[in-house]
Design a protein around this motif. Structure first.
Motif, PDB file in Angstrom:
ATOM      1  N   MET A  93       0.848  -1.203   0.000  1.00  0.00           N
ATOM      2  CA  MET A  93       0.000   0.000   0.000  1.00  0.00           C
ATOM      3  C   MET A  93       0.881   1.250   0.000  1.00  0.00           C
ATOM      4  N   PHE A  94       0.418   2.305  -0.687  1.00  0.00           N
ATOM      5  CA  PHE A  94       1.182   3.548  -0.772  1.00  0.00           C
ATOM      6  C   PHE A  94       1.362   4.161   0.610  1.00  0.00           C
ATOM      7  N   ASP A  95       2.577   4.597   0.908  1.00  0.00           N
ATOM      8  CA  ASP A  95       2.886   5.209   2.202  1.00  0.00           C
ATOM      9  C   ASP A  95       2.442   6.670   2.170  1.00  0.00           C
ATOM     10  N   LEU A  96       1.310   6.955   2.816  1.00  0.00           N
ATOM     11  CA  LEU A  96       0.758   8.308   2.800  1.00  0.00           C
ATOM     12  C   LEU A  96       1.621   9.298   3.565  1.00  0.00           C
ATOM     13  N   SER A  97       2.414   8.799   4.510  1.00  0.00           N
ATOM     14  CA  SER A  97       3.235   9.712   5.316  1.00  0.00           C
ATOM     15  C   SER A  97       4.298  10.421   4.480  1.00  0.00           C
ATOM     16  N   SER A  98       4.609   9.850   3.291  1.00  0.00           N
ATOM     17  CA  SER A  98       5.599  10.481   2.423  1.00  0.00           C
ATOM     18  C   SER A  98       5.095  11.793   1.827  1.00  0.00           C
ATOM     19  N   LEU A  99       3.774  12.008   1.904  1.00  0.00           N
ATOM     20  CA  LEU A  99       3.202  13.250   1.373  1.00  0.00           C
ATOM     21  C   LEU A  99       3.543  14.455   2.245  1.00  0.00           C
ATOM     22  N   GLY A 100       3.746  14.221   3.544  1.00  0.00           N
ATOM     23  CA  GLY A 100       3.924  15.333   4.467  1.00  0.00           C
ATOM     24  C   GLY A 100       2.575  15.819   4.961  1.00  0.00           C
ATOM     25  N   ILE A 101       2.564  16.538   6.073  1.00  0.00           N
ATOM     26  CA  ILE A 101       1.311  16.921   6.703  1.00  0.00           C
ATOM     27  C   ILE A 101       0.517  17.903   5.849  1.00  0.00           C
ATOM     28  N   GLY A 102       1.178  18.769   5.097  1.00  0.00           N
ATOM     29  CA  GLY A 102       0.468  19.733   4.261  1.00  0.00           C
ATOM     30  C   GLY A 102      -0.347  19.076   3.172  1.00  0.00           C
ATOM     31  N   TYR A 103       0.315  18.280   2.337  1.00  0.00           N
ATOM     32  CA  TYR A 103      -0.394  17.584   1.263  1.00  0.00           C
ATOM     33  C   TYR A 103      -1.314  16.494   1.824  1.00  0.00           C
ATOM     34  N   GLY A 104      -0.916  15.910   2.950  1.00  0.00           N
ATOM     35  CA  GLY A 104      -1.777  14.918   3.587  1.00  0.00           C
ATOM     36  C   GLY A 104      -3.094  15.532   4.046  1.00  0.00           C
ATOM     37  N   SER A 105      -3.039  16.744   4.624  1.00  0.00           N
ATOM     38  CA  SER A 105      -4.256  17.449   5.054  1.00  0.00           C
ATOM     39  C   SER A 105      -5.141  17.759   3.855  1.00  0.00           C
ATOM     40  N   LEU A 106      -4.517  18.201   2.756  1.00  0.00           N
ATOM     41  CA  LEU A 106      -5.278  18.522   1.557  1.00  0.00           C
ATOM     42  C   LEU A 106      -5.946  17.279   0.979  1.00  0.00           C
ATOM     43  N   LEU A 107      -5.214  16.170   0.944  1.00  0.00           N
ATOM     44  CA  LEU A 107      -5.777  14.920   0.433  1.00  0.00           C
ATOM     45  C   LEU A 107      -6.930  14.442   1.308  1.00  0.00           C
ATOM     46  N   MET A 108      -6.783  14.579   2.632  1.00  0.00           N
ATOM     47  CA  MET A 108      -7.842  14.167   3.554  1.00  0.00           C
ATOM     48  C   MET A 108      -9.104  15.002   3.321  1.00  0.00           C
ATOM     49  N   LEU A 109      -8.924  16.320   3.163  1.00  0.00           N
ATOM     50  CA  LEU A 109     -10.067  17.203   2.934  1.00  0.00           C
ATOM     51  C   LEU A 109     -10.747  16.894   1.605  1.00  0.00           C
ATOM     52  N   MET A 110      -9.974  16.723   0.549  1.00  0.00           N
ATOM     53  CA  MET A 110     -10.551  16.441  -0.764  1.00  0.00           C
ATOM     54  C   MET A 110     -11.261  15.097  -0.781  1.00  0.00           C
ATOM     55  N   SER A 111     -10.694  14.120  -0.075  1.00  0.00           N
ATOM     56  CA  SER A 111     -11.332  12.796   0.005  1.00  0.00           C
ATOM     57  C   SER A 111     -12.713  12.904   0.650  1.00  0.00           C
ATOM     58  N   MET A 112     -12.799  13.699   1.726  1.00  0.00           N
ATOM     59  CA  MET A 112     -14.083  13.877   2.402  1.00  0.00           C
ATOM     60  C   MET A 112     -15.088  14.579   1.494  1.00  0.00           C
ATOM     61  N   ILE A 113     -14.651  15.626   0.781  1.00  0.00           N
ATOM     62  CA  ILE A 113     -15.562  16.362  -0.099  1.00  0.00           C
ATOM     63  C   ILE A 113     -16.098  15.461  -1.211  1.00  0.00           C
ATOM     64  N   VAL A 114     -15.201  14.690  -1.826  1.00  0.00           N
ATOM     65  CA  VAL A 114     -15.616  13.795  -2.920  1.00  0.00           C
ATOM     66  C   VAL A 114     -16.612  12.755  -2.420  1.00  0.00           C
TER      67      VAL A 114
END
Length: 438
Positions: free
Chosen positions: A1-22
Motif C-alpha cells: 500500500m502507498f505510504d501516505l506519510s511520504s506526502l507530508g502533513i500539508g499535502y496529507g491534510s489537503l488529500l484528507m479534505l478532498m477525500s471527504m468532499i468527494v
C-alpha cells in the motif's frame, strides 16, 4: 500500500479534505465518510498498529457519563412534540399579544424561549411553532416574511438557551464543564432573543400593516384559556431542569432525567400519557441519538488520526500565519471556517471535527474555552438559518403551507441572520457578556 506519510502533513491534510468532499458529494453519510477516511489514513500513514489507538478514542467518547444527558433532553423534546403542553402554552401566551402591535410575533418568541429552556433541540421546536404560530399570524394578516422569519428564528433558539444539546456536545468535545457553559450562554442567549423581540416591535411600529391588531371577537375568545393549567407544567419543568443545574443540586445528566420525569408526570396529569406516545417518543429519540453517536464515532476517529499525523500543529501554524499572529485575527479566521462548514455539514459533525483542533489553539492563546463554546454556539445559530442547507428552514418547510417556498423562508430569515451576526460580534469583542458570572 502507498505510504501516505511520504506526502507530508500539508499535502496529507489537503488529500484528507478532498477525500471527504468527494465522498460527501457521492451522497455518503458524514458518519461513514469520516470513518472510512480515518481508517484509510490510519493504515496508510502509520500501518495497522495504529488501529487500537483509534478504538481507545472511540471507547472514551461513547463511555462518557455526561453523554447520557443527550438522549434525556432529546426524549424531553419528543414527549413535548406529542403532548398538548406546547399548544396550551402558546394559547396562554396570548395575553402578551392583546392590543400590542406585533404581539402575536412577540408571543411566538416568548413561547420559543420557554420551549428552548425545556428541551434544547431545534427540530421539534421549529415544527411546533410552525404548526401553532405560523398559521395564526398568517390568518391575522401578518406580513408573510415577518411571520415566517419569527417562527423559524424563534424555533432555532433551542441551540443557544440552556439546556442546549450543542453546548453539551461542545463540553464533551472540549472537556470543559457543561454547567459553566450553561451559565455562560444565558446572557448571550437572552440578548439574541431580546434582539428578535426588539426587531419585531420596531418593524411593526414602522409598518403597522405588517402586524394588524386582533379584533374584539378574537380578544374575547382568549378569555377561555386556562392560564393555570397552561403555564404551570412548562414553568415547573424549566425551574426543575435549570434550577437544579444552577444551584448545584443536580448535575446536567441528573437534571435531564428529572426533566423527562417532569414532562411524563405533566402528560399523565393532563391525561395524555399512553403507550403509543411513549413508543413514538422513544423511537424518535433513538433515531436522533443514533445519528449523533455515529457522527461522533466517525469524527472522533478522524480527529484522532489527524492529531497523530501532527495535524493540530499544522493547523495552528497555518491559522497563526494567516492572522499575522493576531489573537483576534485567529478567532475571526476560526469563525469564518465554522460559518462555511456550518453551511454544508451538520452541527454535530462541525463540533466534533473542529473543536478538538480549535480548542487547544484557543487555550494556547490564553483565551477562555468556556467563552469560545458560547461563540461557537452563536456561530452555529447562524448556520441553522443560512442557505443552502440551514436545517431550521427545512424543518419549517415540512409543516408550512404549500405556497411557502424554501426560497421565501430563507429570504425571510435574512434580518434575523443579521441580528445573529451582530450578537456574535458583540460576544467576540466583549467576552464579559459570556463570562459575567466569573
Amino acid at each position: 500500500m502507498f505510504d501516505l506519510s511520504s506526502l507530508g502533513i500539508g499535502y496529507g491534510s489537503l488529500l484528507m479534505l478532498m477525500s471527504m468532499i468527494v465522498l460527501l458529494l457521492t451522497g455518503m453519510q458524514l458518519a461513514f465518510v469520516t470513518c472510512l477516511v480515518a481508517l484509510v489514513f490510519a493504515v496508510g500513514w502509520f500501518g495497522v498498529a495504529a488501529l487500537p489507538l483509534i478504538a481507545s478514542r472511540l471507547y472514551s467518547f461513547v463511555g462518557g457519563y455526561v453523554f447520557l444527558a443527550v438522549p434525556m433532553f432529546v426524549l424531553m423534546a419528543a414527549l413535548l412534540d406529542r403532548s398538548g403542553i406546547a399548544r396550551d402554552l402558546f394559547d396562554a401566551m396570548k395575553v402578551f399579544g392583546r392590543k400590542l402591535r406585533g404581539g402575536v410575533a412577540v408571543q411566538t418568541l416568548l413561547v420559543a424561549i420557554v420551549l428552548a429552556s425545556m428541551s434544547g433541540v431545534i427540530g421539534g421546536e421549529t415544527v411546533l411553532l410552525g404548526i401553532l404560530a405560523l398559521p395564526q399570524m398568517l390568518r391575522l394578516g401578518y406580513n408573510r416574511k415577518l411571520a415566517i422569519g419569527t417562527t423559524c428564528a424563534g424555533g432555532a433558539l433551542g441551540t443557544m438557551l440552556p439546556p442546549s444539546i450543542v453546548l453539551i456536545i461542545y463540553g464533551l468535545t472540549a472537556s470543559v464543564s457543561i454547567g459553566d457553559l450553561f451559565k455562560a450562554s444565558f446572557v448571550p442567549a437572552l440578548l439574541l432573543a431580546a434582539s428578535y423581540i426588539v426587531y419585531v416591535l420596531v418593524i411593526s411600529c414602522l409598518h403597522p400593516e405588517y402586524a394588524p391588531l386582533p379584533t374584539e371577537e378574537e380578544l374575547a375568545a382568549d378569555a377561555d384559556v386556562n392560564y393555570f393549567k397552561a403555564l404551570l407544567f412548562p414553568l415547573l419543568t424549566v425551574i426543575t431542569v435549570l434550577g437544579s443545574i444552577y444551584t448545584g443540586i443536580a448535575s446536567v445528566t441528573e437534571s435531564s432525567a428529572l426533566g423527562v420525569v417532569g414532562i411524563m408526570i405533566s402528560a399523565a396529569i393532563r391525561g395524555e400519557l399512553n403507550f403509543s406516545m411513549l413508543k413514538d417518543s422513544a423511537k424518535a429519540t433513538m433515531s436522533t441519538c443514533g445519528m449523533i453517536i455515529w457522527i461522533g464515532i466517525g469524527a472522533t476517529a478522524l480527529v484522532g488520526v489527524y492529531n497523530l499525523m501532527g495535524g493540530i500543529d499544522f493547523v495552528e501554524s497555518t491559522i497563526l500565519a494567516l492572522s499575522g499572529g493576531s489573537v483576534m485575527g485567529t478567532v475571526l479566521i476560526m469563525m469564518l471556517i465554522l460559518l462555511v462548514l456550518g453551511m454544508f455539514l451538520d452541527w454535530v459533525g462541525v463540533a466534533l471535527l473542529t473543536m478538538p483542533i480549535f480548542v487547544p489553539i484557543i487555550s494556547g492563546l490564553g483565551l477562555d474555552p468556556i467563552w469560545f463554546g458560547v461563540v461557537f454556539c452563536l456561530n452555529m445559530q447562524v448556520s441553522f438559518l443560512s442557505p443552502p442547507f440551514g436545517p431550521a428552514a427545512f424543518y419549517l418547510k415540512s409543516v408550512a403551507p404549500k405556497d411557502i417556498s424554501l426560497g421565501e423562508i430563507f429570504s425571510s430569515l435574512l434580518p434575523f441572520i443579521a441580528l445573529q451576526v451582530l450578537v456574535l460580534a458583540s460576544v467576540i469583542f466583549f467576552p464579559q457578556l459570556a463570562l459575567w458570572w466569573k
